[in-house]
Design an enzyme around this catalytic site. Structure first.
Site, short mmCIF file in Angstrom:
data_model
loop_
_atom_site.label_atom_id
_atom_site.label_comp_id
_atom_site.label_asym_id
_atom_site.label_seq_id
_atom_site.Cartn_x
_atom_site.Cartn_y
_atom_site.Cartn_z
N PHE A 64 0.93 -1.15 0.07
CA PHE A 64 -0.07 -0.05 0.02
C PHE A 64 0.97 1.27 0.02
O PHE A 64 1.88 1.21 0.69
CB PHE A 64 -0.86 0.10 1.12
CG PHE A 64 -1.77 1.21 1.46
CD1 PHE A 64 -1.59 2.08 2.37
CD2 PHE A 64 -2.60 1.55 0.25
CE1 PHE A 64 -2.52 3.15 2.73
CE2 PHE A 64 -3.30 2.58 0.57
CZ PHE A 64 -3.47 3.38 1.69
N GLY A 65 0.49 2.10 -0.91
CA GLY A 65 1.41 3.45 -1.05
C GLY A 65 0.36 4.37 -0.63
O GLY A 65 -0.68 4.46 -0.89
N TYR A 66 0.94 5.52 0.21
CA TYR A 66 0.05 6.61 0.57
C TYR A 66 0.90 7.96 0.70
O TYR A 66 0.42 8.96 1.00
CB TYR A 66 -0.64 6.36 2.09
CG TYR A 66 0.72 6.07 3.30
CD1 TYR A 66 1.14 4.86 3.43
CD2 TYR A 66 1.25 7.27 4.06
CE1 TYR A 66 2.08 4.56 4.39
CE2 TYR A 66 2.22 7.06 4.84
CZ TYR A 66 2.71 5.86 4.97
OH TYR A 66 3.82 5.49 5.96
N GLU A 140 12.55 2.37 2.12
CA GLU A 140 11.52 2.98 3.18
C GLU A 140 12.16 2.61 4.35
O GLU A 140 12.00 3.44 5.65
CB GLU A 140 10.43 2.09 3.28
CG GLU A 140 9.66 2.40 1.88
CD GLU A 140 9.15 3.71 1.79
OE1 GLU A 140 9.60 4.52 1.04
OE2 GLU A 140 8.18 4.00 2.30
N1 LIG Z 1 5.54 4.71 3.16
C1 LIG Z 1 4.92 5.67 2.51
C2 LIG Z 1 5.76 6.90 2.44
C3 LIG Z 1 6.82 6.53 1.46
C4 LIG Z 1 7.64 7.59 1.42
O1 LIG Z 1 7.49 8.82 1.29
N2 LIG Z 1 8.99 7.31 1.63
C5 LIG Z 1 10.05 8.09 1.29
C6 LIG Z 1 11.28 7.89 2.05
S1 LIG Z 1 11.28 8.72 3.67
C7 LIG Z 1 10.43 8.00 -0.03
O2 LIG Z 1 10.76 7.01 -0.62
N3 LIG Z 1 10.89 9.29 -0.71
C8 LIG Z 1 11.13 9.18 -2.19
C9 LIG Z 1 10.98 10.65 -2.40
O3 LIG Z 1 10.87 11.33 -1.71
O4 LIG Z 1 11.07 10.96 -3.93
C10 LIG Z 1 4.15 5.39 1.21
O5 LIG Z 1 3.73 4.50 1.28
O6 LIG Z 1 4.26 6.31 0.13
#
Ligand SMILES: N[C@@H](CCC(=O)N[C@@H](CS)C(=O)NCC(=O)O)C(=O)O
Length: 288
Positions: A64-66, A140
């Site tokens: 799941f992505g949020y 993650e």
């Molecule tokens: N786990 C959440 C949040 C994922 C997220 O935002 N992870 C960050 C790591 S802190 C990321 O991968 N960011 C990539 C980016 O900002 O381009 C989701 O399902 O989307």
């Protein structure tokens, strides 16, 4: 019941950091495969790998992505469906120094916070094989300080002749708990917006992270309202305007288009069990 298995985050960014967003191919194609990755150079490699893998002999799962996963999955998947999980709300309460901020000025990214009455809209991806899971563990957990959790996902469109006919799907998700070292916790929205509007990291500007997530919700889930996200969107745009920063200056390269809900070739009114969980306000996307 939620199941946590987190990792103590290490903060050094791997030398092949940029490659983390192209994790190589995954299992075989589904009938509606949407081999999506964000690095053109690896397209051929993914396709080649996909042709070699034999999906029925590999383990499949749903993630799941949020947050950024909604618009920048960075891995190859065979299906993507929109929908929601229950018992959580999305909050920009997680600091980040490896993607959208630095050790000197951490950015702020999304996490989930338990709320018995809460629901969080996003999308679920079907993965095959271990490559994408290894990539997500690095992106993650190691780099983001997120822990792994399992819960139920409710597809927005669940025609009776698809595997989802009204049923929930077990999904993996990555959640930043208050125990991780970059947990920021609750703060006034103007303060969060000011940080987002002025932070940038190796993956780009923090404002892009928020604005693209809000765009995903407006475009793909216009029936869902997320007061926290949309108020932050308004405040961040206001802050960029006040600082005379054009939005185009914070938005990186357009991510690849993601084909979603390809199973929805038959529209059936959602089951009572599904609609009974939806607020009474009119929901255009469900036409109820
Ligand atoms: N786990 C959440 C949040 C994922 C997220 O935002 N992870 C960050 C790591 S802190 C990321 O991968 N960011 C990539 C980016 O900002 O381009 C989701 O399902 O989307």
């Amino acid at each position: 019941m939620a199941h946590f298995s987190g990792h103590q985050p290490t903060m050094e960014v791997p030398a092949d950091f940029k490659n983390l967003f192209t994790n190589g191919g995954l299992g075989g194609d589904d009938d509606d495969s949407n081999n999506n990755n964000n690095n053109d150079n690896n397209d051929q490699e993914n396709r080649t790998n996909n042709n070699n893998d034999n999906e029925e002999h590999e383990h499949s799962c749903w993630v799941f992505g949020y947050g950024s996963l909604c618009w920048l999955p960075g891995f190859t998947f065979s299906k993507c469906i929109t929908g929601y999980i229950r018992g959580y709300v999305r909050r920009f309460w997680q600091g980040n120094v490896t993607h959208r901020g630095t050790e000197q000025q951490p950015g702020i990214v999304a996490t989930l916070v338990e709320d018995k009455e809460g629901i969080t809209w996003g999308c679920a991806y079907k993965l095959t094989g271990e490559t994408a899971l290894e990539y997500l563990k690095e992106r993650e957990c190691t780099l983001g300080g997120y822990a792994t959790l399992e819960t139920k996902f409710y597809p927005r469109i669940a025609p009776h002749d698809t595997p989802f006919g009204g049923e929930a799907v077990e999904v993996l998700l990555y959640i930043a708990t208050p125990a991780n070292i970059h947990w920021m916790g609750e703060a006034p929205l103007p303060k969060i917006a000011q940080l987002i509007a002025t932070s940038r990291g190796p993956s780009g500007h923090n404002a892009e992270y928020l604005l693209r997530l809000a765009l995903f919700m407006h475009e793909e889930l216009d029936c869902a309202w997320d007061q926290h996200l949309f108020e932050l969107e308004r405040l961040v745009l206001q802050e960029l305007y006040r600082m005379n920063i054009p939005v185009s200056a914070v938005m990186g390269r357009n991510p690849e288009r993601i084909r979603r809900d390809s199973h929805a070739n038959l529209h059936r009114p959602p089951s009572f069990e599904f609609t009974s969980r939806i607020q009474s306000t009119k929901l255009r996307c469900l036409n109820i």
